[in-house]
Design an enzyme around this catalytic site. Structure first.
Site, PDB file in Angstrom:
ATOM      1  N   ASP A 190     -62.913  59.691 -46.069  1.00  0.00           N
ATOM      2  CA  ASP A 190     -62.089  60.652 -46.808  1.00  0.00           C
ATOM      3  C   ASP A 190     -62.780  61.060 -48.106  1.00  0.00           C
ATOM      4  O   ASP A 190     -63.202  60.225 -48.908  1.00  0.00           O
ATOM      5  CB  ASP A 190     -60.732  60.009 -47.107  1.00  0.00           C
ATOM      6  CG  ASP A 190     -59.716  61.000 -47.641  1.00  0.00           C
ATOM      7  OD1 ASP A 190     -60.076  61.810 -48.517  1.00  0.00           O
ATOM      8  OD2 ASP A 190     -58.549  60.961 -47.208  1.00  0.00           O
TER       9      ASP A 190
ATOM     10  N   SER B  85     -59.044  65.892 -46.180  1.00  0.00           N
ATOM     11  CA  SER B  85     -57.940  65.073 -45.696  1.00  0.00           C
ATOM     12  C   SER B  85     -56.854  65.943 -45.052  1.00  0.00           C
ATOM     13  O   SER B  85     -57.142  66.710 -44.138  1.00  0.00           O
ATOM     14  CB  SER B  85     -57.388  64.234 -46.854  1.00  0.00           C
ATOM     15  OG  SER B  85     -56.582  63.191 -46.390  1.00  0.00           O
TER      16      SER B  85
END
Length: 593
Positions: A457, A346
């Site tokens: 993610d 991320s």
């Protein structure tokens, strides 16, 4: 096996250095040495075979052996090395057992064999001392006690140029200088490869660099057999096909037991490395290391990987709190702690990718702020709530067509693979695509397609991908060998997501009123619910994940909201102060108590 000439004095010296036989007096040692049969074997030769009846034991006079077993699936499991002065097979010989494993020469070696009939004759002449030492040998073997009280052995690295011999000399010189900052190092030429001489040198140095002359095939093969690791050398722009010297060395029986690498030389002004993926294909090597002429920092990084002392940095996700990664990077730089490989998830992947590209820290902050505050358009909620088009566009602008393989410093971005239900380690391909996948929360942004799989993610499974850095995910462990120290940075704060026990049902109107009134007991929003759902796996495994790191940093960023992108400078400063305090503790062992 061929008989070789070694003096009795040399054999007595080897026996005296052994933990097992060193307690014997000179008369027994001399008699013992006289019963030994000497043989020389080439590196790669199978010395003892698993399952064979044990009719002898052996003592390594010079060289090195490796214990191994072949698994049911055909793979090879490597165990301990056997060095000069150490023995193999005494327990099996005494108990008349079958060999429990293969023993192979990993270097050209001189071995002294004691046959069982000679052993029994020695027992008849010296029953008390020999029964004592062999009983002790069996005891130590059962307890896995090292045979040598203090063992000094140099780690040997052979440099083999694929086509241009001068490049091998250049790398040998640069690597010798880099290893010199880690331990006592000496560079040896072809004329200094004498086996017994090398064993003498192993007691004087920590590292030996064998600079081979590819024009002398026999000496090149000898250096290869004597090495613990081999660094092939080529220049960017050469043909990437396997060279004749590689093909020849691959036929050496000891090849499978050696760590092999390729150093790819570039001109000093090179902007990005060449096609390292092409050099990796079809080769049994751990990694391709790009080097720039005259850049000693590149050689220092290579030296750390070869000596398993490379530093890996893992950056976790956490929205705006991830700006504290920049402070950590600055603290590491100021403290002289190198970063040899970097990976993240991320926001950690976004910042780590830019750092791996060589972008200055202040510029990373400015670029990341602009990117994070750019907004995103809603879309018809069939795949996701937001379209993701703006993020993709800006990442393409930020990284262009640059690929992960074109970085001087290794990098990877972690992502959750919804299709395969695992973490996918992206260490090749377009940088922007890898970073986008790692920054696409499920449901909020569309998954990124990767070889037909859907990536989102990585926080769903592992927000701080230490497992990926350790090599336990995505690729074989061997690809990440060399990571001596792993530093993990976790900025994902576990906030309270509870409500008043009197509330029986979440209400849109209650949440809306709470926003307008600035109430402290506001109920969770869709954003906080989705964020927690997307990070719950990483939070659940947090303790286990961080335990796999050697050093852990958790900057105090709980007071900063996830979207506080305008406060990037002070968040980075918080990370810097925390990292400097922790580094001071690392440097002061007394403060760790």
């Amino acid at each position: 096996m061929l008989n070789t000439l070694v003096s009795t004095a040399k054999l007595v010296e080897v026996l005296r250095a052994s933990r097992i036989f060193g307690v014997l007096d000179d008369v027994v040692l001399q008699d013992f040495a006289g019963e030994l049969e000497l043989h020389s074997v080439k590196g790669g030769a199978l010395v003892l075979r698993e399952g064979e009846h044990s009719e002898s034991m052996l003592i390594v006079v010079a060289g090195r052996l490796r214990v191994s077993r072949r698994n049911a699936d055909g793979s090879l499991s490597l165990y301990n090395e056997v060095c000069p002065g150490e023995t193999v097979g005494e327990t099996g010989m005494i108990l008349q057992q079958a060999r429990l494993a293969d023993v192979t020469a990993v270097r050209d070696s001189t071995l002294a064999f004691l046959r069982r009939d000679r052993f029994e004759e020695l027992l008849g002449r010296h029953p008390v001392p020999l029964n004592q030492v062999f009983a002790q040998a069996v005891y130590h073997q059962l307890r896995h006690t090292p045979q040598l009280a203090e063992q000094q052995r140099a780690h040997t690295i052979a440099i083999v140029a694929l086509r241009d011999h001068s490049l091998g000399v250049e790398v040998a010189i640069g690597l010798t200088e880099a290893l010199g900052s880690i331990g006592r190092t000496r560079k040896l030429g072809d004329a200094e490869l004498d086996l017994l001489q090398q064993n003498e040198l192993e007691r004087q140095f920590d590292f030996l660099v064998l600079a081979t002359d590819g024009r002398d095939r026999e000496r090149t093969h000898q250096a290869f057999r004597q090495a613990d690791q081999v660094v092939f050398v080529a220049a960017e722009g050469e043909l990437t096909e396997l060279s004749a010297v590689e093909s020849g060395l691959a036929e050496e029986a000891s090849s499978v037991m050696k760590r092999k690498h390729l150093a790819l030389l570039h001109k000093v002004e090179a902007g990005h490395p060449g096609d390292m993926a092409a050099w990796q294909r079809g080769r049994d090597i751990e990694r391709v290391y790009p080097l720039r002429a005259g850049r000693q920092r590149d050689y220092a990084r290579l030296a750390r990987f070869l000596t398993s002392s490379a530093v890996g940095l893992v950056l976790g996700g956490g929205g705006a709190r991830g700006f504290s990664h920049l402070g950590v990077l600055r603290a590491l730089e100021e403290s002289g702690i190198p970063i040899d490989i970097i990976g993240g998830n991320s926001m950690g992947a976004l910042i780590g990718a830019q750092y791996a590209c060589g972008v200055p820290i202040d510029e990373i902050r400015e670029r990341t702020q602009r990117f994070a505050m750019g907004g995103e358009r809603p879309t018809l909620p069939l795949i996701s709530l937001l379209s993701g088009k703006r993020l993709e566009r800006d990442l393409k602008i930020m990284f262009g067509d640059l690929r992960i393989e074109q970085l001087w410093r290794p990098f990877f971005a972690a992502a959750c693979n919804l299709s395969q239900v695992c973490t996918t380690v992206q260490e090749s391909g377009l940088i922007w695509r890898a970073v986008l996948a790692s920054n696409s929360p499920a449901g909020l942004l569309p998954p990124v397609i990767y070889n037909g799989d859907l990536l989102v993610d990585g926080a769903i499974l592992d927000n701080v991908p230490v497992s990926a850095m350790r090599g336990r995910l995505g690729t074989p462990l061997e690809r990440r060998r060399g990571n001596g120290t792993i530093i993990a940075v976790d900025v994902d704060v576990r906030e309270n997501l509870c409500v008043d026990p009197e509330i029986m049902r979440l209400s849109v109107w209650r949440t809306l009123k709470g926003y307008f009134r600035g109430s402290s007991d506001i109920t969770p929003s869709i954003g906080s619910i989705l964020y927690r759902a997307g990070h719950i796996g990483g939070m659940h495994e947090r303790a286990r994940t961080m335990a796999m790191a050697d050093l852990c940093l958790e900057p105090p960023v709980a007071d900063y909201p996830l979207m506080a992108y305008r406060r990037a400078p002070e968040i980075a400063e918080a990370g810097y102060r925390h990292a400097m305090e922790e580094i001071a503790r690392w440097d002061n062992p007394a403060s760790r108590r």
